[in-house]
Structures are given as structure tokens and as C-alpha cells.
Design a protein around this motif. Structure first.
Motif, PDB file in Angstrom:
ATOM      1  N   ASN A  42       3.700 -19.845 -48.551  1.00 22.14           N
ATOM      2  CA  ASN A  42       4.421 -18.704 -47.990  1.00 22.14           C
ATOM      3  C   ASN A  42       5.395 -19.134 -46.900  1.00 22.14           C
ATOM      4  O   ASN A  42       6.488 -18.581 -46.788  1.00 22.14           O
ATOM      5  CB  ASN A  42       3.446 -17.665 -47.444  1.00 22.14           C
ATOM      6  N   TYR A 104       9.159 -10.454 -45.135  1.00 23.49           N
ATOM      7  CA  TYR A 104       8.352 -11.658 -45.325  1.00 23.49           C
ATOM      8  C   TYR A 104       7.716 -12.102 -44.016  1.00 23.49           C
ATOM      9  O   TYR A 104       6.608 -12.635 -43.988  1.00 23.49           O
ATOM     10  CB  TYR A 104       9.210 -12.783 -45.906  1.00 23.49           C
ATOM     11  N   LYS A 107       4.156 -11.321 -43.086  1.00 24.73           N
ATOM     12  CA  LYS A 107       3.088 -12.111 -43.708  1.00 24.73           C
ATOM     13  C   LYS A 107       2.840 -13.447 -43.003  1.00 24.73           C
ATOM     14  O   LYS A 107       1.726 -13.958 -43.043  1.00 24.73           O
ATOM     15  CB  LYS A 107       3.434 -12.420 -45.164  1.00 24.73           C
TER      16      LYS A 107
END
Length: 120
Positions: A42, A104, A107
Motif C-alpha cells: 500500500n 489513499y 489507509k
């Protein structure tokens, strides 16, 4: 602590100024701290969005991503984005890729800071 942070910013700006080639460039510098539970995959995907921005946004001249080895505020990554003008930065903030970065970040980012500077 705040004094040390200011000195780090000043030093970084000095280093960037030496490398700047054009008067009037506008820099937007981001400092990120990864979340403890952020997976490497990620993190990589998050940074890849930044790496692809110059090809997606006219006037965003380059993006430099730096892994910080030591930071008083425990930042892990520094991203220096060079825009041809402050106006381009403002339009970038409404760009779909910027919206993707914001989504994003939820996260993978625990904390962040930023500063901006320009050459005269």
C-alpha cells in the motif's frame, strides 16, 4: 522542538534552492509518517500515484520522493513537488489524482506536515 523543526525546514529549502534551475518555480513539500499497520504494498501504491503525477498534470515539472533516515517529528517520507507556478498548484488540488491521494492517505498515513516555497 518547534525550533529544531524550523531549522530542518530552512536547511532543506537551502538545499533545494541550490538545485533549483528556474526563477519562479513553486515548491510544495510534504512530510509523511506511515501508519504502523500500513502494508509495504500500500505504501508503494501511494508513492506510485505521486511518481505518475508529472505526466498527468501540465505544469507539474517533477516530483522528488525522499526516504528520511532520521526526523525529529518521525516523518518517514518527504515529497518535493515542483510546479511552474502557484496557480498550477491550486488547479492540482482539484485534480482527480489529488483526490485519489487524499483517499489513499487514510489507509497509510498517520501524520503529515507541509510547507511551500518559491524562488524569486
Amino acid at each position: 522542538m518547534l525550533k529544531n523543526k524550523a531549522l530542518i525546514y530552512i536547511f532543506f529549502i537551502f538545499c533545494c534552492v541550490i538545485g533549483c534551475k528556474k526563477t519562479g518555480e513553486f515548491h510544495h513539500v510534504l512530510l509523511y509518517s506511515w501508519s504502523e499497520d500500513a502494508a509495504d504494498q500500500n505504501k508503494g501504491a501511494f508513492l506510485e500515484i505521486f511518481e505518475n503525477l508529472p505526466s498527468a498534470i501540465k505544469g507539474l515539472e517533477n516530483v522528488h520522493i525522499v526516504k528520511l533516515e532520521n526526523s525529529l517529528d518521525r516523518h518517514d517520507i518527504l515529497i518535493d513537488m515542483t510546479f511552474s507556478s502557484k496557480t498550477i498548484l491550486k488547479s492540482y488540488q482539484n485534480h482527480p489524482d489529488h483526490q485519489k491521494i487524499e483517499q489513499y492517505a487514510i489507509k497509510v498515513i498517520q501524520d503529515y506536515s507541509y510547507f511551500q516555497y518559491t524562488m524569486k
